[in-house]
Write an enzyme that holds these catalytic residues in place. Sequence first.
Site, PDB file in Angstrom:
ATOM      1  N   PRO A   1       0.825  -1.209   0.000  1.00  0.00           N
ATOM      2  CA  PRO A   1       0.000   0.000   0.000  1.00  0.00           C
ATOM      3  C   PRO A   1       0.861   1.263   0.000  1.00  0.00           C
ATOM      4  CG  PRO A   1      -0.535  -1.479   1.848  1.00  0.00           C
ATOM      5  CD  PRO A   1       0.738  -1.947   1.251  1.00  0.00           C
ATOM      6  N   GLU A   2       0.639   2.094  -0.996  1.00  0.00           N
ATOM      7  CA  GLU A   2       1.307   3.389  -1.088  1.00  0.00           C
ATOM      8  C   GLU A   2       0.219   4.464  -1.071  1.00  0.00           C
ATOM      9  OE1 GLU A   2       4.167   3.354  -4.337  1.00  0.00           O
ATOM     10  OE2 GLU A   2       4.272   1.170  -4.286  1.00  0.00           O
TER      11      GLU A   2
ATOM     12  N   HIS B   1      -5.912 -12.505   9.508  1.00  0.00           N
ATOM     13  CA  HIS B   1      -4.805 -12.041  10.357  1.00  0.00           C
ATOM     14  C   HIS B   1      -5.192 -10.758  11.081  1.00  0.00           C
ATOM     15  CE1 HIS B   1      -2.370 -14.940   8.106  1.00  0.00           C
ATOM     16  NE2 HIS B   1      -2.945 -14.451   7.027  1.00  0.00           N
TER      17      HIS B   1
ATOM     18  N   ARG C   1       1.782 -10.010   7.646  1.00  0.00           N
ATOM     19  CA  ARG C   1       3.207  -9.974   8.003  1.00  0.00           C
ATOM     20  C   ARG C   1       3.515  -9.089   9.203  1.00  0.00           C
ATOM     21  NH1 ARG C   1       5.833 -10.015   1.994  1.00  0.00           N
ATOM     22  NH2 ARG C   1       3.977 -11.086   1.310  1.00  0.00           N
TER      23      ARG C   1
END
Length: 274
Positions: free
Chosen positions: A2-3, A95, A114
């Site tokens: 994501p940017e 998650h 992550r």
Amino acid sequence: MPELPEAETIVRDLQDRVAGARVTAVRVIWEDVLAPGLSPHKLRHSLRNRQIEGVSRRGKNVVLEFEGDLRLIINLGMTGRVISSRSPRAVELQHIAVRLALADGSALLYDDARRFGCLDLRDADGWRARNAELGVEPLSADFTARRMHEITRKSTTPIRNLLLDQKRIAGIGNIYANEALFRARVRPRRRARRLTRSETRALRDALRVVLREAIAARGTTFSDYRDGEGESGAFEPKLRVYGRDGLPCTVCRTPIKRIVLTNRSAFYCPRCQR
DNA sequence: AACGCGCCCTGTCCGC
DNA sequence: TGCGGACAGGGCGCGT
């Protein structure tokens, strides 16, 4: 990853879902996504019974604005997602790291496979300090060709690395850095200081164009990104160099090259980019 | 001071 | 088919 365009898309989705909502409970499942010094206890007691007044963006960060000048700053890292439990895709989340229960019975979920992402809570002064650490917003009026040239001329680092530095320009990650360099016809390895004035102007323009196009497409889902509704972005097919090593350049058919700069891939067309 | 490197973490892919 | 290892990279701490 994501940017800026992905964060912007999430912010727009969340504005519809959670603006005006009140937090009733906070559950921290994975403590390691909290900023250093932010305990689950502090997060819970700071946000409980507090209203979300708005949702905004700074660089790649999604910012939940609470009453009392309190802000929850969400950096999505590589695999972070912020999704309302009301969106049909919410059931797919595997998650979930933090869960904000809202008064209407829904919840705002932070999911991060992550756990490179980070949630930080700041008061007015804390936010001012954090804000000051981040560079210019590339879509703002402040980001002029002159400003871009001033930024590049102070640095000897490869231009691709400079574009990733959030302290100088906020919101650019590896995908849009490479895409903008392709459109500006500049090679990723070029030393920032060596760029000509016309190249820095072209790069500034290319950044703004590619970011706007990506926002219009609701972001790039290269692997993990999902918007605020849990849906993929549509910009991936429009990528011209990122992840396309060995494939023909969309302009001249020359195979796209992949190189590694400070442990990160860079992609370019050896014919189109100088 | 600016720059680059190594680390955090886990899903995915590749080769055997 | 299963498994080990390499790889992906945003941000930060640290050494040079």
